[in-house]
Write an enzyme that holds these catalytic residues in place. Sequence first.
Site, PDB file in Angstrom:
ATOM      1  N   HIS A  50       0.849  -1.197   0.000  1.00 26.16           N
ATOM      2  CA  HIS A  50       0.000   0.000   0.000  1.00 26.16           C
ATOM      3  C   HIS A  50       0.887   1.252   0.000  1.00 26.16           C
ATOM      4  CE1 HIS A  50      -3.039   2.900   1.014  1.00 26.16           C
ATOM      5  NE2 HIS A  50      -3.955   2.007   1.393  1.00 26.16           N
ATOM      6  N   GLU A  58      -1.290   0.886  -5.608  1.00 21.65           N
ATOM      7  CA  GLU A  58      -0.986  -0.302  -4.818  1.00 21.65           C
ATOM      8  C   GLU A  58      -0.954  -1.579  -5.662  1.00 21.65           C
ATOM      9  OE1 GLU A  58      -3.946  -0.414  -1.684  1.00 21.65           O
ATOM     10  OE2 GLU A  58      -4.250   1.754  -1.901  1.00 21.65           O
TER      11      GLU A  58
END
Length: 323
Positions: free
Chosen positions: A184, A285
């Site tokens: 992330h 991500e």
Amino acid sequence: MGNKINLIFLWAMLVAVVAMATEHRPFERTKGINGLEKIIVRDRRGRSFEVYLYGGQVTSWKNEKGEELLFMSTKAIFEPPTPIRGGIPVLFPQYSNTGPLPGHGFVRQRFWEIDANPPPLRSHLSSGAHVDLILKSSEADLKIWPHKFVYRLRVALGHGGDLTLTPRITNSDVKPFNFTFGFHPYFSVSDISQIQVEGLQNLDYLDQQKNRTRFTDHGKFITFDSQLDRLYLRTPNTLRIVDHKKKKTIVVRKEGQADAVVWNPWDKKVSDLGVEDYRRFVAVEPVAVEKPIILKPGQEWKAIVHVSVVPSGCSRKSCIPHT
């Protein structure tokens, strides 16, 4: 005379051994915020990254000018068991709320260790300064997710200052298991309204603001003027974040992660995010969500995320410097 020559030879050997050790393990273990341990890795040109053992989370990546390339929330909380907001959180064994586990799994809330003797890692990407981390499932983890695993993570600086994360997950149990996975990364940008994300045109995505309703993106690129949270499916291995104000492009290359999430909360209130923080980052991500990874007992799964920064006029693959 002979003794003098021998002493000189021994001194030279000692210097060589120390130099080799420094080259092989060029990292510093120190205390970070609230006394949490972190690793600082630097190369000879002053480029660096930092990774906290809590979460196995990269929290800084700097170029030779000392410019920070990742974003950390101004309200980030460095107090376990709260996840750290910013940098590059590790998502395993579940992405978001796609299953019964806590959102994004639990390894970002565990204390990792330095892997002193990692197994050989084959990669076509050359790397210089690096650190190897390891996390093994605990008895507490098995109560949440009843599958034994070993998660190894190498974080490396390439010779061009690029950043590479190589996760390796091994099924150390006696039965198969499946998982979803992701990183992330919060990439630092000049202004969210001045960037565009390229490489996702004409792809299907699940709109995570609309109960993951499926749509097709027909735009040439993604721009931001409000909250956006999309899970793109079956994406190419190379994505680009073009920052017009800084005239640079962040190139994200991935292997083993078929999907990608693009996220910015805009002005939606997030408890551990500063009011104006949304302007200074974008999350792109690399994830594996649509088709969970299945591992048989003893089997290992490996992925790669490689990030580099190039001038915006040089964002195509042919322009990316080889490392």
